[in-house]
Design a protein around this motif. Structure first.
Motif, PDB file in Angstrom:
ATOM      1  N   TRP A 200      52.606  46.561  28.962  1.00 15.22           N
ATOM      2  CA  TRP A 200      52.066  45.347  29.593  1.00 15.22           C
ATOM      3  C   TRP A 200      52.240  44.148  28.672  1.00 15.22           C
ATOM      4  CZ3 TRP A 200      48.513  42.688  26.956  1.00 15.22           C
ATOM      5  CH2 TRP A 200      47.620  43.364  26.103  1.00 15.22           C
ATOM      6  N   PRO A 203      56.125  42.522  28.639  1.00 15.65           N
ATOM      7  CA  PRO A 203      56.385  41.697  29.832  1.00 15.65           C
ATOM      8  C   PRO A 203      55.493  40.458  29.901  1.00 15.65           C
ATOM      9  CG  PRO A 203      56.225  44.005  30.450  1.00 15.65           C
ATOM     10  CD  PRO A 203      55.807  43.923  29.006  1.00 15.65           C
ATOM     11  N   ALA A 204      54.237  40.570  29.473  1.00 12.84           N
ATOM     12  CA  ALA A 204      53.346  39.401  29.529  1.00 12.84           C
ATOM     13  C   ALA A 204      53.859  38.306  28.594  1.00 12.84           C
ATOM     14  CB  ALA A 204      51.920  39.807  29.156  1.00 12.84           C
ATOM     15  N   TYR A 297      44.112  44.134  27.026  1.00 16.66           N
ATOM     16  CA  TYR A 297      44.621  43.324  28.134  1.00 16.66           C
ATOM     17  C   TYR A 297      43.677  42.157  28.425  1.00 16.66           C
ATOM     18  CZ  TYR A 297      46.721  42.266  32.657  1.00 16.66           C
ATOM     19  OH  TYR A 297      47.342  41.634  33.696  1.00 16.66           O
ATOM     20  N   GLN A 321      40.802  26.201  35.931  1.00 11.86           N
ATOM     21  CA  GLN A 321      39.707  26.076  36.903  1.00 11.86           C
ATOM     22  C   GLN A 321      39.458  27.430  37.557  1.00 11.86           C
ATOM     23  OE1 GLN A 321      41.506  23.293  39.594  1.00 11.86           O
ATOM     24  NE2 GLN A 321      40.757  21.497  38.490  1.00 11.86           N
ATOM     25  N   PRO A 322      38.226  27.924  37.513  1.00 10.96           N
ATOM     26  CA  PRO A 322      37.972  29.168  38.252  1.00 10.96           C
ATOM     27  C   PRO A 322      37.764  28.863  39.729  1.00 10.96           C
ATOM     28  CG  PRO A 322      35.941  28.421  37.237  1.00 10.96           C
ATOM     29  CD  PRO A 322      37.007  27.407  36.866  1.00 10.96           C
ATOM     30  N   ARG A 323      37.941  29.884  40.559  1.00 14.66           N
ATOM     31  CA  ARG A 323      37.469  29.781  41.938  1.00 14.66           C
ATOM     32  C   ARG A 323      36.051  30.325  41.979  1.00 14.66           C
ATOM     33  NH1 ARG A 323      41.667  32.110  46.238  1.00 14.66           N
ATOM     34  NH2 ARG A 323      40.017  31.252  47.555  1.00 14.66           N
ATOM     35  N   ILE A 346      40.411  39.602  45.417  1.00 14.86           N
ATOM     36  CA  ILE A 346      39.937  38.711  46.483  1.00 14.86           C
ATOM     37  C   ILE A 346      40.368  39.319  47.815  1.00 14.86           C
ATOM     38  CG2 ILE A 346      40.111  36.394  47.467  1.00 14.86           C
ATOM     39  CD1 ILE A 346      40.873  35.480  44.554  1.00 14.86           C
ATOM     40  N   LEU A 366      42.789  51.615  32.823  1.00 13.34           N
ATOM     41  CA  LEU A 366      43.802  50.554  32.911  1.00 13.34           C
ATOM     42  C   LEU A 366      44.190  50.270  34.356  1.00 13.34           C
ATOM     43  CD1 LEU A 366      45.618  48.592  31.357  1.00 13.34           C
ATOM     44  CD2 LEU A 366      47.321  50.416  31.155  1.00 13.34           C
ATOM     45  N   CYS A 369      43.049  47.037  35.832  1.00 10.51           N
ATOM     46  CA  CYS A 369      43.796  45.795  35.577  1.00 10.51           C
ATOM     47  C   CYS A 369      44.986  45.664  36.523  1.00 10.51           C
ATOM     48  CB  CYS A 369      44.273  45.739  34.125  1.00 10.51           C
ATOM     49  SG  CYS A 369      42.926  45.768  32.928  1.00 10.51           S
ATOM     50  N   ALA A 370      45.638  46.781  36.818  1.00 14.55           N
ATOM     51  CA  ALA A 370      46.771  46.739  37.742  1.00 14.55           C
ATOM     52  C   ALA A 370      46.290  46.428  39.153  1.00 14.55           C
ATOM     53  CB  ALA A 370      47.530  48.066  37.711  1.00 14.55           C
ATOM     54  N   TRP A 371      45.140  46.961  39.501  1.00 13.98           N
ATOM     55  CA  TRP A 371      44.578  46.767  40.838  1.00 13.98           C
ATOM     56  C   TRP A 371      44.092  45.347  41.055  1.00 13.98           C
ATOM     57  CZ3 TRP A 371      39.574  45.430  42.272  1.00 13.98           C
ATOM     58  CH2 TRP A 371      39.192  45.682  43.608  1.00 13.98           C
ATOM     59  N   ALA A 372      43.587  44.729  39.989  1.00  9.96           N
ATOM     60  CA  ALA A 372      42.885  43.447  40.125  1.00  9.96           C
ATOM     61  C   ALA A 372      43.841  42.286  40.304  1.00  9.96           C
ATOM     62  CB  ALA A 372      42.025  43.204  38.886  1.00  9.96           C
ATOM     63  N   ASP A 373      43.353  41.223  40.945  1.00 13.10           N
ATOM     64  CA  ASP A 373      44.102  39.979  40.836  1.00 13.10           C
ATOM     65  C   ASP A 373      43.296  38.876  40.156  1.00 13.10           C
ATOM     66  OD1 ASP A 373      44.174  39.892  44.431  1.00 13.10           O
ATOM     67  OD2 ASP A 373      42.543  39.313  43.139  1.00 13.10           O
ATOM     68  N   LEU A 395      44.598  36.493  37.157  1.00 19.65           N
ATOM     69  CA  LEU A 395      45.173  37.224  36.016  1.00 19.65           C
ATOM     70  C   LEU A 395      46.500  36.604  35.607  1.00 19.65           C
ATOM     71  CD1 LEU A 395      44.372  40.939  36.679  1.00 19.65           C
ATOM     72  CD2 LEU A 395      43.704  39.573  34.729  1.00 19.65           C
TER      73      LEU A 395
ATOM     74  N   ASP B 134      40.737  57.794  34.491  1.00 23.31           N
ATOM     75  CA  ASP B 134      41.557  56.640  34.886  1.00 23.31           C
ATOM     76  C   ASP B 134      42.498  57.048  36.018  1.00 23.31           C
ATOM     77  OD1 ASP B 134      43.052  54.335  35.046  1.00 23.31           O
ATOM     78  OD2 ASP B 134      43.723  54.331  32.960  1.00 23.31           O
ATOM     79  N   ARG B 149      53.875  43.898  38.197  1.00 24.61           N
ATOM     80  CA  ARG B 149      53.299  42.967  37.241  1.00 24.61           C
ATOM     81  C   ARG B 149      53.083  43.690  35.914  1.00 24.61           C
ATOM     82  NH1 ARG B 149      48.106  40.584  40.063  1.00 24.61           N
ATOM     83  NH2 ARG B 149      47.532  42.762  39.835  1.00 24.61           N
ATOM     84  N   ASP B 150      52.678  42.916  34.902  1.00 26.83           N
ATOM     85  CA  ASP B 150      52.578  43.490  33.567  1.00 26.83           C
ATOM     86  C   ASP B 150      51.676  44.728  33.510  1.00 26.83           C
ATOM     87  OD1 ASP B 150      50.312  41.917  33.921  1.00 26.83           O
ATOM     88  OD2 ASP B 150      50.778  40.518  32.291  1.00 26.83           O
ATOM     89  N   ALA B 151      50.474  44.637  34.107  1.00 28.07           N
ATOM     90  CA  ALA B 151      49.549  45.773  34.025  1.00 28.07           C
ATOM     91  C   ALA B 151      50.087  46.989  34.782  1.00 28.07           C
ATOM     92  CB  ALA B 151      48.170  45.373  34.550  1.00 28.07           C
ATOM     93  N   ASP B 152      50.894  46.759  35.834  1.00 30.90           N
ATOM     94  CA  ASP B 152      51.506  47.887  36.547  1.00 30.90           C
ATOM     95  C   ASP B 152      52.406  48.687  35.615  1.00 30.90           C
ATOM     96  OD1 ASP B 152      50.370  47.011  38.987  1.00 30.90           O
ATOM     97  OD2 ASP B 152      52.038  45.627  39.287  1.00 30.90           O
ATOM     98  N   GLY B 154      52.094  48.853  32.386  1.00 32.66           N
ATOM     99  CA  GLY B 154      51.204  49.579  31.485  1.00 32.66           C
ATOM    100  C   GLY B 154      50.737  50.889  32.105  1.00 32.66           C
ATOM    101  N   ARG B 323      43.208  28.925  50.220  1.00 35.46           N
ATOM    102  CA  ARG B 323      41.879  28.528  49.769  1.00 35.46           C
ATOM    103  C   ARG B 323      41.377  27.445  50.709  1.00 35.46           C
ATOM    104  NH1 ARG B 323      41.607  27.209  43.465  1.00 35.46           N
ATOM    105  NH2 ARG B 323      39.428  27.014  44.083  1.00 35.46           N
ATOM    106  N   GLN B 353      35.486  21.258  43.045  1.00 33.11           N
ATOM    107  CA  GLN B 353      36.935  21.248  43.247  1.00 33.11           C
ATOM    108  C   GLN B 353      37.263  20.608  44.591  1.00 33.11           C
ATOM    109  OE1 GLN B 353      38.728  25.064  42.517  1.00 33.11           O
ATOM    110  NE2 GLN B 353      37.535  25.336  40.648  1.00 33.11           N
TER     111      GLN B 353
END
Lengths: 395, 395
Positions: A200, A203-204, A297, A321-323, A346, A366, A369-373, A395, B134, B149-152, B154, B323, B353
């Motif tokens: 990870w 590539p990041a 990560y 800026q966060p949502r 989301i 881990l 992290c792959a699942w999340a956006d 992310l 995990d 993506r990067d975490a994928d 990983g 959004r 925002q």
């Protein structure tokens, strides 16, 4: 323990912008960071031009049937409009001197004698795009420190720039320590685990536009670690490692950095995560991420990524800026001392966007992290009930 | 005119997924589209292991001072825990058989005789990360059609995969027509303008992971355009052009596509934009964007980008989630027949925002696209007052 904000501020305040600037062809500049503001040497468009396919006229003549006195395709230079005439004109073509309006062809009727009659009133100025309407001579069109996106390159092309001045790529050397690590594709005997951090992190870093010097797994001995640090520091602007920065850990990164340069070892009030090392080896910065992949990560995303962006010349203004979105979950046993960064997604439910959290927020998972956006940021002690509005960072 | 949704649906329903699949090394797979679901051949972690640096014990023994019977660094295989003893253990190390808890070192006191005493109650199971917590054997960890993506990567590394099956890169040939066009760096005599479309389109295609065959500016003659189309179609999966798709335009793209293949020419209820061509030349798809850079850019983002994603195998589920944010502007003269896509930026004002729009939303103003970070979608006839909640799509 120091706070997340203190650590970010400390790192950002020490991000020395890479000194070298290079000229790159426009098509190679995507994703690079602009090193000098771009000032337009010309007007865009360079001339008043037609917004439509149709007829250029003097508005005062337009009640009459007019002969067609010239034809002006885009890319040609027109004659002045002959008195009491119309000029056939196409989108983007230069408005002829003496004309002051364009009638779209849908409002024009060609007559049997070749003249043209207009079926709607004509106002001076209509359907004309003015010289300099998009960009005026002397206008700053791109700012120093901005990361170049596709439309930015379109704008640079529109003002005739074949190349742009960008910061050279930041060189980041990475290596990984831990006798338990093996590479994917190798056999993993009992007790060993696969080195996921490399896959990870590299590539990041590339995604950020870094040139990555990937030294792979370094044997868990002090001499080997010191040699790797020296090699890395000689070749890179920033040296990054994963692992070996917790108290009592079984490897030699701490001692090796201290022997080769200087080291700050922090405990940061962040979960997942906590240990983070920062330092210098020769002229290179050193960043030691925690070895746990989820901790590494999240620490990278929250604390280190913006440091690298600033280090490569990009303008970084505090946090993104966060949502603010409502939680569709609860979180009842918050950490009392550390900010928590939950891995969330989301989702839309009944037409409302909400946050789901990955069920298992353990630092060994881990897949979260792959699942999340995104990451939800919680203050120490902050529990969550469904419906709570939470700040989420992509992310 | 057809609607934006009709056009998107038409294009998406005809997106033939590229047939060829290739194996690429994990570090080259970032941004590629996975062509087969990835099922884990192993448990992650492979063994119960310690979440802490500390001592592995039987919880039932932990009220006593215990001798330290072994030392278990990460990466080694432990012996079974000797009766009435503790094992020094480090984060990630395998839990020895017979132990059922880990005490963190902060809750352990080493005694003068080398034994260890624990200062807090110990519960069976504490600080142990379970085998398979995990990822479990047989679990689908990555789905076919997801962009990696990067975490994928990983996660793929964590299950030992040295390479992944991805769709081969989509080959997209592009060329640009219009006798008014010159390339940046060349002189631009009166009447000529710089070819800006090339410089946003090529990076946007590369960003999607396409292999771009860039044929540059093609002379505005039917034979040259036909030859370019044949050449492009023989080498690419998709042929894209900018310009020449409006009624009455001065170039030969329409006629050339009709001569070499088949063409649909649409008027779409979108502003900026309106004309869009779609078709086939041999086995290649043809997409003809409007030549106006702003129209072309918005048409690409709204209508074509997701077609290309689907064409390269990525799972595309309708529109991305917009959004909803309040407008900090008004828009009083909406187009009555076309949906409008305003170029906006998300700004924070008084902690809230909001959406700002670029002042000049004219279709000749490419700087609006570079300035913006999103598009607001308005229905035909929809005007805007400050405070209205509007759907915004990231660029």
């Amino acid at each position: 323990m120091q706070t997340v904000d203190q650590t970010r501020d400390w790192l950002l305040s020490r991000a020395r912008v890479v000194a070298d600037i290079e000229q790159v062809p426009l098509l190679d500049a995507a994703g690079r960071v602009l090193a000098r503001e771009l000032v337009s040497p010309l007007n865009v468009p360079p001339h008043d031009n037609s917004a439509m396919d149709g007829y250029a006229v003097r508005a005062a003549d337009a009640a009459n049937v007019l002969p067609v006195s010239q034809r002006i395709p885009a890319g040609t230079l027109p004659q002045a409009l002959a008195a009491a005439s119309a000029a056939r004109i196409f989108t983007g073509a230069v408005i002829p001197p003496q004309a002051d309006a364009v009638v779209m062809q849908e409002q024009a009727e060609l007559q049997a004698d070749g003249g043209v009659r207009f079926t709607a009133p004509v106002t001076a100025g209509q359907n004309i795009r003015r010289r300099g309407e998009d960009i005026a001579v002397g206008q700053v069109v791109l700012a120093c420190g901005q990361r170049l996106r596709d439309a930015d390159l379109g704008v640079a092309a529109a003002i005739g720039q074949p190349q742009l001045a960008v910061y050279r790529r930041l060189k980041v050397a990475v290596f990984f320590t831990g006798d338990e690590l093996v590479e994917p594709g190798e056999a993993a005997p009992a007790g060993k685990i696969y080195n996921s951090n490399r896959y990870w992190l590299v590539p990041a870093l590339r995604q950020l536009g870094c040139e990555v010097i990937d030294l792979g797994i370094i044997a868990d001995r002090l001499d080997a670690t010191r040699a790797a640090l020296r090699d890395a520091a000689a070749r890179a602007d920033v040296v990054m490692t994963c692992g070996g920065v917790s108290v009592g850990e079984e490897d030699h990164v701490k001692a090796a950095v201290e022997a080769e340069g200087e080291l700050q070892l922090w405990k940061i009030a962040i979960k997942p995560g906590k240990p983070l090392a920062s330092g210098r080896i020769g002229d290179a910065d050193f960043i030691g991420l925690p070895g746990n992949p989820v901790s590494g990560y999240v620490t990278f995303v929250v604390l280190v990524r913006d440091f690298l962006r600033a280090r490569m010349g990009e303008t970084v203004q505090g946090w993104p800026q966060p949502r603010l979105l409502p939680a569709a979950f609860d979180w009842l046993k918050p950490d009392q001392k550390r900010e928590e960064f939950l891995r969330v997604r989301i989702v839309e439910q009944d037409g409302v966007q909400q946050l789901q959290r990955f069920a298992n927020q353990g630092s060994g998972v881990l897949t979260s992290c792959a699942w999340a956006d995104g990451l939800v940021r919680l203050q120490p002690g902050q529990s969550v009930q469904p419906g709570d509005l939470l700040p989420v960072y992509p992310l």
